[in-house]
Design an enzyme around this catalytic site. Structure first.
Site: not given
Length: 444
Positions: A346, A349-351, A436
């Protein structure tokens, strides 16, 4: 003639006793004439009554004969019409499917012809009127029987035609499953909408729901075929084609298939690539997953290592390329009893593991993109790197608990919110969330 007292007198036979005119001397010729006249008048009167009685009796006998003739004709008509209705081969009331179409009109034609013939056998207008009165009731009932049978049979036949047409189209589509075949099915189903509404008596909303369920079943069957054949692109195209046309459950199932098959393909390619590489073998010849992971990282960069780890193993360790960040991920995961690979996926994928990224347009902060109110509820400082990672791990744990340990739903909820996942019963059909989930799942 001498009357000995045993033979009735003429007056007695005629039932009449003449009244003697008192002004006429008795025993005179005039008196005798008066008596005879009286007796003759009485006889004529009774003879007329007798004639009337005989005539009335004759009329009644004729009426009875006429009535019997009417009944006989009615019985013949009923017998014939029963055969017209219920003959096992051609009876109008037992016709099935499209053969029943027009049965009521045929019945009316038979009735008209048969009644004309029957009326010609009646000797008077009175007899014809009586026959019409006696037959009108049950002929009407017979017509209703045929009409109901025709309506039900024709309705059933047309509904079956609609279903058969769709089934045939679906069978053809399954021979070449994919987005184009599915869209062809959608057109077939929409073409049938007006017919469904007419023959089933459904509202537009009910018809849309039935069509959606039919399409969803075919959609899932196509997806299974593509999944079994490993057609990742076909599955993705099918998912896009079905969006908004099938049920949410069907969309979620196909999305999950697409994610799984893509991940499996990537993993299989990686495992195959390094399975026989001498540099990825231990001294005893067994496969060394850690060496395979390290080699892939060197070739394709650190973001690829999570996919390798999913298929070839490797415990906790490097995720981001920064040992300090990796240590924080491992610590946060251990503290919250979650898989460090999930936390790392996560964050990636987020940042891309960037704590210093600018806040999003919605106000999300840091590596795990925590909203300020979410961070406050978790008791962490989102601007602190370790606190941000720990808050993300804690939130992931809450989501896993909410969705019974379902990792896919937890990932989807991290992006779209838990309520959206609950509303859709799984991954919402949002392109951003679908992508996502696919990216995150491919990293764990």
């Amino acid at each position: 003639m001498v009357n000995n007292g045993n033979i009735p007198t003429y007056q007695q036979q005629a039932g009449y006793t003449a009244t003697i005119n008192p002004t006429v001397p008795q025993g005179s010729p005039a008196a005798f004439g008066t008596t005879v006249a009286k007796e003759q008048a009485g006889f004529n009167e009774n003879l007329a009554k007798l004639g009337d009685t005989i005539a009335q009796h004759a009329i009644k006998m004729q009426q009875q004969e006429d009535d019997n003739a009417v009944v006989r004709q009615e019985n013949l008509l009923r017998s014939y019409m029963n055969e017209v209705l219920y003959d096992p081969n051609n009876g109008l009331a037992v016709q099935k499917g499209h053969k029943a179409n027009g049965a009521t009109v045929k019945f009316d034609e038979v009735v008209d012809k048969t009644m004309q013939d029957a009326m010609s056998n009646m000797g008077s207008d009175i007899m014809r009127t009586k026959l019409a009165e006696r037959t009108s009731s049950w002929l009407g009932q017979y017509r209703n029987i045929i009409s109901r049978n025709e309506g039900e049979e024709v309705r059933t036949a047309y509904i079956q035609d609609i279903k058969t047409n769709y089934t045939n189209a679906a069978e053809v589509a399954m021979k070449n499953p994919g987005a184009n075949s599915f869209l062809t099915l959608v057109m077939q189903a929409q073409t049938n909408k007006a017919d469904y509404m007419h023959w089933e008596g459904w509202s537009s909303e009910t018809t849309d729901q039935v069509i959606q369920e039919m399409l969803s079943k075919s959609y899932e069957e196509m997806a299974e075929i593509l999944y079994s054949s490993g057609d990742t692109q076909g599955l993705f195209d099918l998912f896009e084609a079905g969006h908004g046309k099938v049920t949410t459950d069907a969309e979620v199932k196909v999305s999950k298939m697409s994610n799984e098959i893509k991940t499996k393909q990537v993993g299989f390619q990686i495992a195959s690539k390094y399975a026989n590489d001498p540099e990825c073998r231990n001294a005893d010849g067994t496969f060394n997953a850690v060496k395979a992971r390290e080699k892939l990282e060197a070739e394709k960069g650190p973001n690829a290592k999570k996919t390798v780890r999913k298929f070839v193993g490797g415990g906790s360790g490097g995720y981001s390329g920064d040992s300090s960040t990796d240590s924080m991920i491992n610590s946060a995961a251990a503290a919250n009893s979650v898989d460090p690979l999930l936390v790392a996926a996560i964050a990636s994928v987020e940042t891309g593991y960037n704590q210093n990224i600018k806040p999003s347009s919605a106000g999300a902060i840091g590596m795990m993109q925590l909203m300020p109110d979410t961070a406050a509820g978790l008791g962490v400082d989102p601007n602190d790197k370790a606190g941000n990672i720990n808050g993300g791990a804690k939130y992931i744990k809450e989501l896993l608990d909410t969705f019974g340990g379902d990792t896919t739903k937890a990932i989807a909820a991290y992006n779209a919110g838990p309520q959206a996942v609950k509303d859709y019963g799984g991954t919402p059909p949002y392109p951003e969330t679908q992508a996502y989930v696919q990216k995150s799942s491919g990293c764990i």
